[in-house]
Design a protein around this motif. Structure first.
Motif, mmCIF file in Angstrom:
data_model
loop_
_atom_site.group_PDB
_atom_site.id
_atom_site.type_symbol
_atom_site.label_atom_id
_atom_site.label_comp_id
_atom_site.label_asym_id
_atom_site.label_seq_id
_atom_site.Cartn_x
_atom_site.Cartn_y
_atom_site.Cartn_z
ATOM 1 N N LEU A 157 20.829 2.314 -21.369
ATOM 2 C CA LEU A 157 21.173 2.872 -20.060
ATOM 3 C C LEU A 157 22.619 3.357 -20.031
ATOM 4 O O LEU A 157 22.919 4.439 -19.521
ATOM 5 C CB LEU A 157 20.951 1.817 -18.975
ATOM 6 C CG LEU A 157 19.505 1.503 -18.580
ATOM 7 C CD1 LEU A 157 19.465 0.346 -17.595
ATOM 8 C CD2 LEU A 157 18.823 2.725 -17.988
ATOM 9 N N VAL A 158 23.518 2.537 -20.575
ATOM 10 C CA VAL A 158 24.928 2.919 -20.596
ATOM 11 C C VAL A 158 25.135 4.157 -21.463
ATOM 12 O O VAL A 158 25.860 5.088 -21.090
ATOM 13 C CB VAL A 158 25.791 1.748 -21.110
ATOM 14 C CG1 VAL A 158 27.232 2.195 -21.327
ATOM 15 C CG2 VAL A 158 25.746 0.587 -20.128
ATOM 16 N N TRP A 159 24.496 4.190 -22.625
ATOM 17 C CA TRP A 159 24.647 5.320 -23.543
ATOM 18 C C TRP A 159 24.171 6.616 -22.886
ATOM 19 O O TRP A 159 24.804 7.661 -23.027
ATOM 20 C CB TRP A 159 23.869 5.024 -24.811
ATOM 21 C CG TRP A 159 24.212 5.898 -25.971
ATOM 22 C CD1 TRP A 159 23.433 6.837 -26.567
ATOM 23 C CD2 TRP A 159 25.450 5.898 -26.695
ATOM 24 N NE1 TRP A 159 24.095 7.425 -27.607
ATOM 25 C CE2 TRP A 159 25.335 6.878 -27.717
ATOM 26 C CE3 TRP A 159 26.642 5.188 -26.574
ATOM 27 C CZ2 TRP A 159 26.367 7.141 -28.615
ATOM 28 C CZ3 TRP A 159 27.663 5.452 -27.463
ATOM 29 C CH2 TRP A 159 27.532 6.403 -28.453
ATOM 30 N N ARG A 160 23.048 6.543 -22.149
ATOM 31 C CA ARG A 160 22.542 7.738 -21.466
ATOM 32 C C ARG A 160 23.448 8.135 -20.301
ATOM 33 O O ARG A 160 23.709 9.321 -20.069
ATOM 34 C CB ARG A 160 21.128 7.470 -20.939
ATOM 35 C CG ARG A 160 20.057 7.417 -22.019
ATOM 36 C CD ARG A 160 18.702 7.102 -21.402
ATOM 37 N NE ARG A 160 17.640 7.123 -22.401
ATOM 38 C CZ ARG A 160 16.375 6.808 -22.137
ATOM 39 N NH1 ARG A 160 16.024 6.435 -20.904
ATOM 40 N NH2 ARG A 160 15.467 6.857 -23.086
ATOM 41 N N GLY A 161 23.919 7.128 -19.558
ATOM 42 C CA GLY A 161 24.755 7.413 -18.398
ATOM 43 C C GLY A 161 26.065 8.066 -18.763
ATOM 44 O O GLY A 161 26.581 8.930 -18.044
ATOM 45 N N LEU A 162 26.652 7.657 -19.899
ATOM 46 C CA LEU A 162 27.922 8.235 -20.322
ATOM 47 C C LEU A 162 27.782 9.683 -20.777
ATOM 48 O O LEU A 162 28.746 10.446 -20.738
ATOM 49 C CB LEU A 162 28.512 7.397 -21.472
ATOM 50 C CG LEU A 162 29.023 6.004 -21.098
ATOM 51 C CD1 LEU A 162 29.375 5.215 -22.341
ATOM 52 C CD2 LEU A 162 30.228 6.106 -20.167
ATOM 53 N N LEU A 175 32.903 2.224 -16.618
ATOM 54 C CA LEU A 175 31.662 1.797 -17.264
ATOM 55 C C LEU A 175 31.879 1.529 -18.742
ATOM 56 O O LEU A 175 31.306 0.573 -19.311
ATOM 57 C CB LEU A 175 30.591 2.870 -17.066
ATOM 58 C CG LEU A 175 29.202 2.576 -17.648
ATOM 59 C CD1 LEU A 175 28.611 1.324 -17.008
ATOM 60 C CD2 LEU A 175 28.279 3.766 -17.445
ATOM 61 N N SER A 176 32.710 2.335 -19.372
ATOM 62 C CA SER A 176 33.021 2.110 -20.793
ATOM 63 C C SER A 176 33.673 0.754 -20.995
ATOM 64 O O SER A 176 33.339 0.009 -21.932
ATOM 65 C CB SER A 176 33.934 3.225 -21.313
ATOM 66 O OG SER A 176 33.321 4.485 -21.204
ATOM 67 N N GLY A 177 34.619 0.423 -20.120
ATOM 68 C CA GLY A 177 35.284 -0.878 -20.214
ATOM 69 C C GLY A 177 34.339 -2.031 -19.962
ATOM 70 O O GLY A 177 34.397 -3.058 -20.652
ATOM 71 N N MET A 178 33.455 -1.877 -18.954
ATOM 72 C CA MET A 178 32.478 -2.927 -18.657
ATOM 73 C C MET A 178 31.560 -3.160 -19.850
ATOM 74 O O MET A 178 31.307 -4.307 -20.256
ATOM 75 C CB MET A 178 31.640 -2.534 -17.438
ATOM 76 C CG MET A 178 32.388 -2.560 -16.125
ATOM 77 S SD MET A 178 32.673 -4.248 -15.550
ATOM 78 C CE MET A 178 33.525 -3.898 -14.003
ATOM 79 N N ALA A 179 31.034 -2.070 -20.408
ATOM 80 C CA ALA A 179 30.114 -2.188 -21.534
ATOM 81 C C ALA A 179 30.797 -2.809 -22.747
ATOM 82 O O ALA A 179 30.217 -3.653 -23.450
ATOM 83 C CB ALA A 179 29.547 -0.813 -21.879
ATOM 84 N N ALA A 180 32.052 -2.420 -23.013
ATOM 85 C CA ALA A 180 32.788 -2.984 -24.149
ATOM 86 C C ALA A 180 33.036 -4.482 -23.951
ATOM 87 O O ALA A 180 32.914 -5.270 -24.897
ATOM 88 C CB ALA A 180 34.110 -2.244 -24.324
ATOM 89 N N GLY A 181 33.372 -4.872 -22.721
ATOM 90 C CA GLY A 181 33.589 -6.290 -22.432
ATOM 91 C C GLY A 181 32.321 -7.107 -22.630
ATOM 92 O O GLY A 181 32.350 -8.201 -23.213
#
Length: 448
Positions: A157-162, A175-181
């Motif tokens: 989901l994150v990959w598609r959203g970005l 969102l990038s920071g959230m996903a990395a965390g």
């Protein structure tokens, strides 16, 4: 943000955890990949602030420690940290092999682990220190695959959203920071138990909820509109949330009552403790500990030497026996239950239980937890009374091969081992144990 990042870097450096630093590295890689996917510019000032904090931790802990890196000098020997984990993982793997498809049951890893514990394992034994492995042990391969599917779905989901250009650049950056965390926490859970800590889970839940609002609603998420079900639906959702909160409050009240009962037992106020134990059982009837404590309180009362009428004594004995049986039914993995039941039966001649029956209870306690030395002491004493000295020595020596904390409660077991070694003419073994006993007494001297 600069001050917060520097502080975070200092904390990570002071901890000096290899797993945490590796997770930070992986999280940084994920952040770089996510930023590239969403065409988000990375702020090098923030990255250098975090690195500066990690390097400053060296000055705080002292450059002359370890390899000249202060607390970070622990990175110089990566295998030393993994040795303890490997011992736990080896025993945990045997647990998984015994129940690979259906698991042992969610949340009970720590109860069953003692039967698999290796002799040199010095851990508390509550967690596998690898959340994926523990998930597989508790829920089987299907549970593990379901967990991996959930992780993969979020990552997708994150990959598609970005990738969507319609998304706001600030939302992509957050969102990038959230996903990395979340990636860093997930990776770190391969060496510890992040997903079994409530405080960490609450933080993860907040981050997942925030990620949901950051993701584009169109083209990524499929939103289920439940407005057609009526306004009562929102009250139903609130009611569903109240169920676990109510259970949590009831169990909290039960624990408070249990603590009051334990305090009364420490003051030898056995009769008064029953009132609180009954309250605790009413609030949390499935908690085996309260039933166990009722049986133990009755056993101590019968063994206290108080003058009790014969009929009352038999009633209290049957009640204690029933309490222990109920505790074993609710939780068959508490080694103290068969041990204390064996003590109860051995002290009550009217029950007519044979020595073999009592012996079986002690053996069962050791099958549950081989490190539970109180049962090993009682079983060895039975062997001594029956002139089975070789079996008594073998039983005690087998127990000594396990790792134990240096606590005063261990001294009676060591003293019994001293006695048996002396009878066998093992003078060097006697001296070794006497030195161990003295170390424990010196360590705990003056602590009450």
């Amino acid at each position: 943000y600069t001050g917060a990042l520097v502080s975070a870097g200092i904390v990570i450096g002071l901890i000096g955890s290899r797993g945490a630093l590796l997770a930070l590295l992986l999280g940084s890689i994920c952040l770089w990949a996510a930023a590239g996917r969403g065409n988000v510019r990375i702020s090098w000032r923030k990255i250098t602030s975090l690195l500066a904090g990690v390097l400053l931790s060296m000055a705080v802990t002292g450059l002359d420690t370890g390899l000249g890196l202060g607390r970070l000098g622990s990175l110089g020997d990566p295998l030393s940290a993994g040795a303890d984990r490997l011992v736990i993982w080896q025993a945990s793997w045997e647990m998984l092999r015994d129940a690979p498809w259906y698991g042992i049951g969610a949340g009970i890893y720590g109860l069953i682990y003692p039967a698999y514990r290796l002799h040199g394992d010095a851990s508390a034994g509550h967690f596998a220190h690898n959340d994926l492995l523990q998930l597989a042990i508790e829920t089987g391969w299907p549970g593990l695959l379901l967990g991996l599917a959930a992780f993969s779905s979020f990552a997708l989901l994150v990959w598609r959203g970005l990738k969507l250009e319609s998304a706001e650049i600030e939302k992509k950056r957050e969102l990038s920071g959230m996903a990395a965390g979340l990636a860093a926490v997930s990776f770190h859970s391969l060496f510890t138990f992040n997903f079994y800590i409530y405080a960490t889970l609450l933080l993860i839940a907040v981050m997942l909820a925030r990620s949901y609002f950051l993701l584009p609603q169109k083209g990524v998420l499929r939103v289920f509109d439940m407005s057609h079900l009526g306004s009562r639906m929102k009250y139903l959702l609130v009611a569903l949330c109240l169920i676990p909160l109510t259970l949590l409050c009831l169990r909290g009240a039960s624990q408070l009552a249990t603590n009051s009962a334990l305090e009364l037992l420490r003051q030898d106020k056995i009769t008064e403790s029953f009132r609180y134990l009954n309250i605790a059982k009413n609030f949390w009837p499935s908690n085996d500990f309260n039933w166990y404590m009722e049986g133990e309180a009755l056993r101590l009362g019968l063994a206290s030497g108080l003058r009790i009428e014969s009929a009352d004594q038999q009633y209290l004995f049957e009640r204690a026996r029933a309490a222990f049986a109920k505790a074993a039914e609710l939780n068959p993995y508490r080694a103290a239950v068969p041990h204390k039941l064996g003590l109860l039966l051995s002290a009550n001649e009217a029950a007519g239980d044979s020595s073999d029956t009592v012996t079986q209870f002690y053996r069962h306690a050791l099958e549950i937890d081989p490190r539970y030395f109180p049962a090993r002491i009682e079983l060895a004493r039975i062997y001594q009374r029956e002139n089975r000295f070789d079996q008594a020595r073998g039983l005690v020596e087998e127990g000594l091969s396990y790792y134990y904390q240096d606590v005063p409660g261990l001294i009676p077991y060591l003293e019994l081992a001293v006695q048996l070694r002396a009878q066998n003419g093992d003078q060097s073994g006697v001296e070794e144990l006497l030195q161990k006993i003295q170390q424990i007494r010196t360590k705990w001297q003056g602590r009450g």
